[in-house]
Design a protein around this motif. Structure first.
Motif, PDB file in Angstrom:
ATOM      1  N   THR A 244      -3.292  18.119   5.626  1.00 12.50           N
ATOM      2  CA  THR A 244      -3.232  19.414   6.498  1.00 12.50           C
ATOM      3  C   THR A 244      -3.010  19.204   7.982  1.00 12.50           C
ATOM      4  O   THR A 244      -1.900  19.849   8.598  1.00 12.50           O
ATOM      5  CB  THR A 244      -4.657  20.162   6.455  1.00 12.50           C
ATOM      6  N   VAL A 245      -3.237  18.096   8.454  1.00 13.18           N
ATOM      7  CA  VAL A 245      -2.875  17.573   9.794  1.00 13.18           C
ATOM      8  C   VAL A 245      -1.469  17.310   9.684  1.00 13.18           C
ATOM      9  O   VAL A 245      -0.766  17.530  10.757  1.00 13.18           O
ATOM     10  CB  VAL A 245      -3.930  16.452  10.079  1.00 13.18           C
ATOM     11  N   GLN A 246      -1.039  16.424   8.751  1.00 12.73           N
ATOM     12  CA  GLN A 246       0.161  16.097   8.698  1.00 12.73           C
ATOM     13  C   GLN A 246       1.166  17.401   8.512  1.00 12.73           C
ATOM     14  O   GLN A 246       2.320  17.411   9.290  1.00 12.73           O
ATOM     15  CB  GLN A 246       0.822  15.367   7.437  1.00 12.73           C
ATOM     16  N   LEU A 247       0.973  18.163   7.829  1.00 14.75           N
ATOM     17  CA  LEU A 247       1.849  19.345   7.582  1.00 14.75           C
ATOM     18  C   LEU A 247       1.840  20.280   8.911  1.00 14.75           C
ATOM     19  O   LEU A 247       2.762  20.860   9.434  1.00 14.75           O
ATOM     20  CB  LEU A 247       1.407  20.320   6.414  1.00 14.75           C
TER      21      LEU A 247
ATOM     22  N   MET B 194       0.787  -1.190   0.057  1.00  5.80           N
ATOM     23  CA  MET B 194      -0.066   0.107  -0.041  1.00  5.80           C
ATOM     24  C   MET B 194       0.857   1.155   0.005  1.00  5.80           C
ATOM     25  O   MET B 194       2.018   1.371   0.756  1.00  5.80           O
ATOM     26  CB  MET B 194      -0.961  -0.017   1.210  1.00  5.80           C
ATOM     27  N   MET B 195       0.449   2.224  -0.691  1.00  6.55           N
ATOM     28  CA  MET B 195       1.233   3.400  -0.810  1.00  6.55           C
ATOM     29  C   MET B 195       1.421   4.111   0.788  1.00  6.55           C
ATOM     30  O   MET B 195       0.556   4.017   1.653  1.00  6.55           O
ATOM     31  CB  MET B 195       0.686   4.465  -1.713  1.00  6.55           C
ATOM     32  N   GLY B 196       2.404   4.886   0.893  1.00  6.36           N
ATOM     33  CA  GLY B 196       2.835   5.365   2.296  1.00  6.36           C
ATOM     34  C   GLY B 196       2.222   6.595   2.918  1.00  6.36           C
ATOM     35  O   GLY B 196       2.719   6.873   3.913  1.00  6.36           O
ATOM     36  N   GLY B 197       1.348   7.085   2.338  1.00  8.61           N
ATOM     37  CA  GLY B 197       0.694   8.390   2.529  1.00  8.61           C
ATOM     38  C   GLY B 197       0.303   8.397   3.806  1.00  8.61           C
ATOM     39  O   GLY B 197       0.539   9.212   4.738  1.00  8.61           O
ATOM     40  N   PRO B 198      -0.888   7.512   4.233  1.00 10.04           N
ATOM     41  CA  PRO B 198      -1.579   7.493   5.634  1.00 10.04           C
ATOM     42  C   PRO B 198      -0.312   7.320   6.788  1.00 10.04           C
ATOM     43  O   PRO B 198      -0.349   7.830   7.645  1.00 10.04           O
ATOM     44  CB  PRO B 198      -2.265   6.150   5.386  1.00 10.04           C
ATOM     45  N   GLU B 199       0.600   6.436   6.487  1.00  7.18           N
ATOM     46  CA  GLU B 199       1.742   6.090   7.349  1.00  7.18           C
ATOM     47  C   GLU B 199       2.559   7.544   7.816  1.00  7.18           C
ATOM     48  O   GLU B 199       2.961   7.695   8.766  1.00  7.18           O
ATOM     49  CB  GLU B 199       2.553   5.141   6.964  1.00  7.18           C
TER      50      GLU B 199
ATOM     51  N   VAL C  11       1.260  10.426   7.738  1.00  8.00           N
ATOM     52  CA  VAL C  11       0.582  11.320   8.533  1.00  8.00           C
ATOM     53  C   VAL C  11       0.696  10.680  10.054  1.00  8.00           C
ATOM     54  O   VAL C  11       0.894  11.549  11.062  1.00  8.00           O
ATOM     55  CB  VAL C  11      -1.056  11.352   8.080  1.00  8.00           C
ATOM     56  N   THR C  12       0.333   9.484  10.143  1.00  5.35           N
ATOM     57  CA  THR C  12       0.610   8.993  11.404  1.00  5.35           C
ATOM     58  C   THR C  12       2.013   9.203  12.296  1.00  5.35           C
ATOM     59  O   THR C  12       1.958   9.313  13.220  1.00  5.35           O
ATOM     60  CB  THR C  12       0.159   7.657  11.351  1.00  5.35           C
ATOM     61  N   ARG C  13       2.939   9.027  11.340  1.00  2.00           N
ATOM     62  CA  ARG C  13       4.246   9.308  11.964  1.00  2.00           C
ATOM     63  C   ARG C  13       4.548  10.491  12.254  1.00  2.00           C
ATOM     64  O   ARG C  13       5.160  11.042  13.276  1.00  2.00           O
ATOM     65  CB  ARG C  13       5.493   8.880  10.876  1.00  2.00           C
TER      66      ARG C  13
END
Length: 268
Positions: A229-232, A110-115, A117-119
């Motif tokens: 937005t949350v990640q940034l 699976m692509m790494g985008g959600p991970e 955000v979590t990191r």
């Protein structure tokens, strides 16, 4: 260390990035030492994906050096701050659309985008605003399309006279709207020129991109844009705390959006 690029490793080098990842240009190649905890099997599966020529830069070699995975890449010309006034948004949209049309290979993660955000959120204190906004997100992937996983303008490189995608570290299956999530978040937060956003999305749709519909693109983009937005915001808060400096204006805009995320229901 000898490498597959054919260049002389004794020539002067230029450090391009020195964080948890080290990226150095040596002559006609770029050498990348990946994070120490990189999943080697997943990275190799991503690097082995066969794509049309010119769509994404391919690694020249993959080795393990001193306990870290090291990849070697052809050098090219990256975007500079001077390029951003007239960024290659049309080319970016066309490249993303072509990537999203490719079949998903067997065995690709699976692509790494959600991970990502979590990191980013894991660096925060429990009561930090972005961490509270994180609890409202839905990071599940609703589609199974080949996606870049961490796309932004820095993932474009001019090589052999044409723009190409780079950095397949997060390549994998998932919702293609995530590849437009970062510019969507910039645009929604007033940090991206509307003309640039229009050029990117029009080009993407003209080239057959399927991440969003032309009549109501935010139906697909709202969730991923909230996540980015949350990640940034999380990265901005964590970095400011570690450096002992106040948040800048861009980070303040992201924090305001996190407030809205907490109170406004998602579109889908």
């Amino acid at each position: 260390m000898r490498h597959a690029g054919g260049g002389d490793p004794t020539v002067d080098h230029i450090v391009l990035k020195a964080t948890r990842v080290l990226v150095v240009r040596v002559g006609d190649v770029v050498v990348k030492a990946h994070e120490a905890d990189t999943d080697e099997a997943a990275l190799k599966a991503r690097l082995s994906v066969e794509l049309p020529a010119g769509l994404m830069l391919r690694a020249l070699s993959v080795d393990r050096v001193g306990g870290r995975i090291v990849t070697v890449w052809p050098a090219g010309t990256p975007l500079t701050p001077d390029d951003l006034d007239d960024a290659p948004w049309e080319e970016a949209g066309e490249l993303l659309a072509e990537l999203h049309r490719q079949p998903v290979p067997d065995g690709v993660p699976m692509m790494g985008g959600p991970e990502r955000v979590t990191r980013a959120v894991a660096r925060l204190e429990p009561d930090d605003l972005p961490r509270r906004a994180y609890t409202t997100l839905n990071l599940n992937q609703r589609r199974r399309v080949l996606t870049h996983g961490d796309w932004h303008l820095g993932q474009l490189l001019r090589h052999d006279g044409a723009w190409t995608l780079i950095d397949p570290d997060d390549l994998g299956w998932g919702d293609p709207a995530w590849d437009l999530a970062r510019p969507a978040a910039w645009f929604a937060n007033g940090l991206m020129d509307p003309a640039g956003w229009d050029r990117l999305t029009r080009s993407y749709l003209r080239a057959g991109g399927t991440a969003m519909s032309g009549d109501d693109m935010w139906r697909e983009l709202d969730g991923p844009a909230r996540a980015l937005t949350v990640q940034l915001a999380a990265v901005a808060v964590a970095n400011a705390r570690e450096d002992g400096v106040p948040l800048d204006d861009a980070a303040a805009a992201l924090m305001s959006s996190c407030e809205r995320i907490l109170t406004a229901p998602p579109l889908s």
